[in-house]
Design an enzyme around this catalytic site. Structure first.
Site, PDB file in Angstrom:
ATOM      1  N   ALA A  65       0.854  -1.184   0.000  1.00 30.36           N
ATOM      2  CA  ALA A  65       0.000   0.000   0.000  1.00 30.36           C
ATOM      3  C   ALA A  65       0.894   1.238   0.000  1.00 30.36           C
ATOM      4  CB  ALA A  65      -0.884  -0.019   1.232  1.00 30.36           C
ATOM      5  N   GLY A 108       0.519  -5.023   0.710  1.00 32.97           N
ATOM      6  CA  GLY A 108      -0.672  -5.083  -0.134  1.00 32.97           C
ATOM      7  C   GLY A 108      -0.402  -5.729  -1.487  1.00 32.97           C
ATOM      8  N   GLU A 111      -0.675  -9.276  -0.831  1.00 28.92           N
ATOM      9  CA  GLU A 111      -2.105  -9.584  -0.638  1.00 28.92           C
ATOM     10  C   GLU A 111      -2.828  -9.650  -1.982  1.00 28.92           C
ATOM     11  OE1 GLU A 111      -2.292  -6.478   2.237  1.00 28.92           O
ATOM     12  OE2 GLU A 111      -2.953  -7.825   3.837  1.00 28.92           O
ATOM     13  N   GLU A 131       4.900  -4.965   7.058  1.00 31.07           N
ATOM     14  CA  GLU A 131       4.092  -3.999   7.822  1.00 31.07           C
ATOM     15  C   GLU A 131       4.571  -3.827   9.257  1.00 31.07           C
ATOM     16  OE1 GLU A 131       2.916  -6.111   5.654  1.00 31.07           O
ATOM     17  OE2 GLU A 131       1.155  -5.320   4.621  1.00 31.07           O
TER      18      GLU A 131
HETATM   19  N1  CO8 Z   1       4.586   3.305  -0.579  1.00 31.25           N
HETATM   20  C1  CO8 Z   1       5.003   4.481  -1.070  1.00 31.25           C
HETATM   21  N2  CO8 Z   1       6.149   4.624  -1.751  1.00 31.25           N
HETATM   22  C2  CO8 Z   1       6.888   3.526  -1.953  1.00 31.25           C
HETATM   23  C3  CO8 Z   1       6.510   2.258  -1.473  1.00 31.25           C
HETATM   24  C4  CO8 Z   1       5.287   2.169  -0.765  1.00 31.25           C
HETATM   25  N3  CO8 Z   1       4.816   0.998  -0.282  1.00 31.25           N
HETATM   26  N4  CO8 Z   1       7.455   1.367  -1.822  1.00 31.25           N
HETATM   27  C5  CO8 Z   1       8.379   2.037  -2.507  1.00 31.25           C
HETATM   28  N5  CO8 Z   1       8.062   3.353  -2.584  1.00 31.25           N
HETATM   29  C6  CO8 Z   1       8.810   4.410  -3.246  1.00 31.25           C
HETATM   30  C7  CO8 Z   1      10.026   4.817  -2.459  1.00 31.25           C
HETATM   31  O1  CO8 Z   1       9.683   5.752  -1.452  1.00 31.25           O
HETATM   32  C8  CO8 Z   1      10.880   5.424  -3.545  1.00 31.25           C
HETATM   33  O2  CO8 Z   1      10.413   6.720  -3.823  1.00 31.25           O
HETATM   34  P1  CO8 Z   1      11.474   7.938  -4.091  1.00 31.25           P
HETATM   35  O3  CO8 Z   1      12.167   7.518  -5.358  1.00 31.25           O
HETATM   36  O4  CO8 Z   1      10.592   9.114  -4.226  1.00 31.25           O
HETATM   37  O5  CO8 Z   1      12.368   7.942  -2.918  1.00 31.25           O
HETATM   38  C9  CO8 Z   1      10.577   4.570  -4.758  1.00 31.25           C
HETATM   39  O6  CO8 Z   1       9.331   3.926  -4.474  1.00 31.25           O
HETATM   40  C10 CO8 Z   1      11.598   3.486  -5.008  1.00 31.25           C
HETATM   41  O7  CO8 Z   1      11.777   2.757  -3.816  1.00 31.25           O
HETATM   42  P2  CO8 Z   1      13.229   2.490  -3.187  1.00 31.25           P
HETATM   43  O8  CO8 Z   1      14.149   3.640  -3.489  1.00 31.25           O
HETATM   44  O9  CO8 Z   1      13.032   2.136  -1.747  1.00 31.25           O
HETATM   45  O10 CO8 Z   1      13.686   1.226  -4.060  1.00 31.25           O
HETATM   46  P3  CO8 Z   1      14.525  -0.043  -3.604  1.00 31.25           P
HETATM   47  O11 CO8 Z   1      14.733  -0.849  -4.840  1.00 31.25           O
HETATM   48  O12 CO8 Z   1      15.706   0.374  -2.794  1.00 31.25           O
HETATM   49  O13 CO8 Z   1      13.547  -0.847  -2.595  1.00 31.25           O
HETATM   50  C11 CO8 Z   1      11.486  -1.841  -1.886  1.00 31.25           C
HETATM   51  C12 CO8 Z   1      12.336  -1.361  -3.078  1.00 31.25           C
HETATM   52  C13 CO8 Z   1      12.166  -3.027  -1.176  1.00 31.25           C
HETATM   53  C14 CO8 Z   1      10.156  -2.258  -2.440  1.00 31.25           C
HETATM   54  C15 CO8 Z   1      11.355  -0.699  -0.857  1.00 31.25           C
HETATM   55  O14 CO8 Z   1      10.909   0.466  -1.532  1.00 31.25           O
HETATM   56  C16 CO8 Z   1      10.362  -0.982   0.251  1.00 31.25           C
HETATM   57  O15 CO8 Z   1      10.701  -1.641   1.209  1.00 31.25           O
HETATM   58  N6  CO8 Z   1       9.146  -0.424   0.115  1.00 31.25           N
HETATM   59  C17 CO8 Z   1       8.135  -0.499   1.158  1.00 31.25           C
HETATM   60  C18 CO8 Z   1       7.530  -1.881   1.232  1.00 31.25           C
HETATM   61  C19 CO8 Z   1       6.494  -1.927   2.331  1.00 31.25           C
HETATM   62  O16 CO8 Z   1       6.748  -1.623   3.489  1.00 31.25           O
HETATM   63  N7  CO8 Z   1       5.264  -2.339   1.969  1.00 31.25           N
HETATM   64  C20 CO8 Z   1       4.171  -2.474   2.889  1.00 31.25           C
HETATM   65  C21 CO8 Z   1       3.344  -1.244   2.882  1.00 31.25           C
HETATM   66  S1  CO8 Z   1       2.057  -1.302   4.082  1.00 31.25           S
HETATM   67  C22 CO8 Z   1       0.859  -2.276   3.367  1.00 31.25           C
HETATM   68  O17 CO8 Z   1       1.002  -2.762   2.283  1.00 31.25           O
HETATM   69  C23 CO8 Z   1      -0.411  -2.463   4.151  1.00 31.25           C
HETATM   70  C24 CO8 Z   1      -1.465  -3.160   3.266  1.00 31.25           C
HETATM   71  C25 CO8 Z   1      -2.849  -2.818   3.703  1.00 31.25           C
HETATM   72  C26 CO8 Z   1      -3.739  -2.274   2.551  1.00 31.25           C
HETATM   73  C27 CO8 Z   1      -4.032  -0.819   2.770  1.00 31.25           C
HETATM   74  C28 CO8 Z   1      -5.217  -0.232   1.953  1.00 31.25           C
HETATM   75  C29 CO8 Z   1      -5.571   1.190   2.400  1.00 31.25           C
END
Ligand code: CO8
Length: 257
Positions: A65, A108, A111, A131
């Protein structure tokens, strides 16, 4: 067709949905989830479509998400906006959904893949629920879907640690169907989709309903539903065609009637 965050097109009887938010690794904001589920429902109603295929990019299926969108949320705003109502709609799609997963399928994104019936993954696929490291927990069905798929021990281990699971481990434990090289993942997902496209569509639909119910109801109730669906299949022209074709030693031609 393309909306703000997805692209969709058809290839034969396969309806494709591609997640398209490359700047944030396909992070799912609410509008994007709405676009995905609405397109899935359109395909579900479309008589020409028999299988729905969901894919991301080579780098990411979806990184969860949208954390930026969620960060300032409050319980009351969640309660009033009810964002998970859109996610519930995935559980009511009747047609087979196949996910082609390359790269990250986190939170998400994982999911969404788990809501699909079959998952073809690339060797570079990484699944996980990070999460906990954000101070929350999966909210779009992760605790329930993963536990049903892998049992309580593994589900707790993965959701508590937030670790990334390799495609290999995901295959071993049975949450994905196949692993292929990243450049072949879409082709393999299509191959699987086309195999299902050839089957009798109403039987495919009745099978999905019965198998999904197996996780929710008692064995006796599940057996009864299977039996009713088995009887119902005999109301289709495809049943007549399938059995006639077998006896005539020729391939069947199913029309979904
Ligand atoms: N949300 C927002 N932005 C994101 C997300 C995300 N989940 N994932 C990546 N981005 C953005 C980064 O902020 C970055 O943006 P910017 O270039 O502006 O800095 C860009 O995408 C690229 O990401 P990275 O630089 O971090 O790239 P890497 O290759 O180093 O890493 C990863 C990729 C491993 C995917 C890393 O970005 C990461 O760990 N992302 C977060 C993953 C995460 O925590 N996901 C869980 C989110 S919570 C959730 O899913 C709850 C589900 C419930 C549903 C909700 C419905 C309302």
């Amino acid at each position: 067709m393309s909306s703000d965050f997805i692209q969709s097109w058809t290839e034969g009887a396969v309806g494709v949905i591609q997640l398209n938010r490359p700047k944030v690794a396909n992070a799912l904001n609410r509008q994007m989830v709405q676009e995905i589920v609405e397109q899935a429902e359109r395909y579900d109603r479309d008589q020409e479509i028999r299988v729905i295929l969901v894919k991301g990019s080579e780098r990411a299926f979806a990184a969860g998400a949208d954390i930026r969108e969620m960060e300032g949320e409050t319980p009351i705003r969640f309660e009033l906006a009810d964002p998970f109502a859109d996610w519930d709609r995935f559980t009511r799609i009747h047609k087979p959904m196949v996910a082609a997963v390359s790269g990250f399928a986190l939170g998400g994104g994982f999911e969404l893949a788990l809501h699909c019936d079959l998952i073809v993954a690339a060797t570079n696929a990484r699944f996980g629920f990070p999460e906990v490291s954000l101070g929350v927990l999966p909210g779009a069905g992760g605790t329930q879907l993963l536990t049903r798929a892998v049992g309580r021990k593994k589900a707790l281990e993965w959701i508590w640690t937030g670790k990334h699971i390799s495609a290999q481990e995901a295959l071993q434990i049975g949450i994905i169907n196949k692993i292929v090289e990243p450049e072949l993942v879409e082709e393999e997902a299509f191959r699987l989709a086309r195999t299902i496209v050839k089957q009798a569509p109403i039987a495919v639909r009745l099978i999905k309903e019965a198998v999904h119910q197996a996780e929710d109801v008692t064995l006796a109730d599940g057996m009864m539903l299977e039996r009713k669906n088995f009887y119902l299949a005999f109301a289709t022209k495809d049943q007549k065609e399938g059995m006639k074709a077998f006896l005539e030693k020729r391939p069947p031609i199913f029309k979904g009637e």
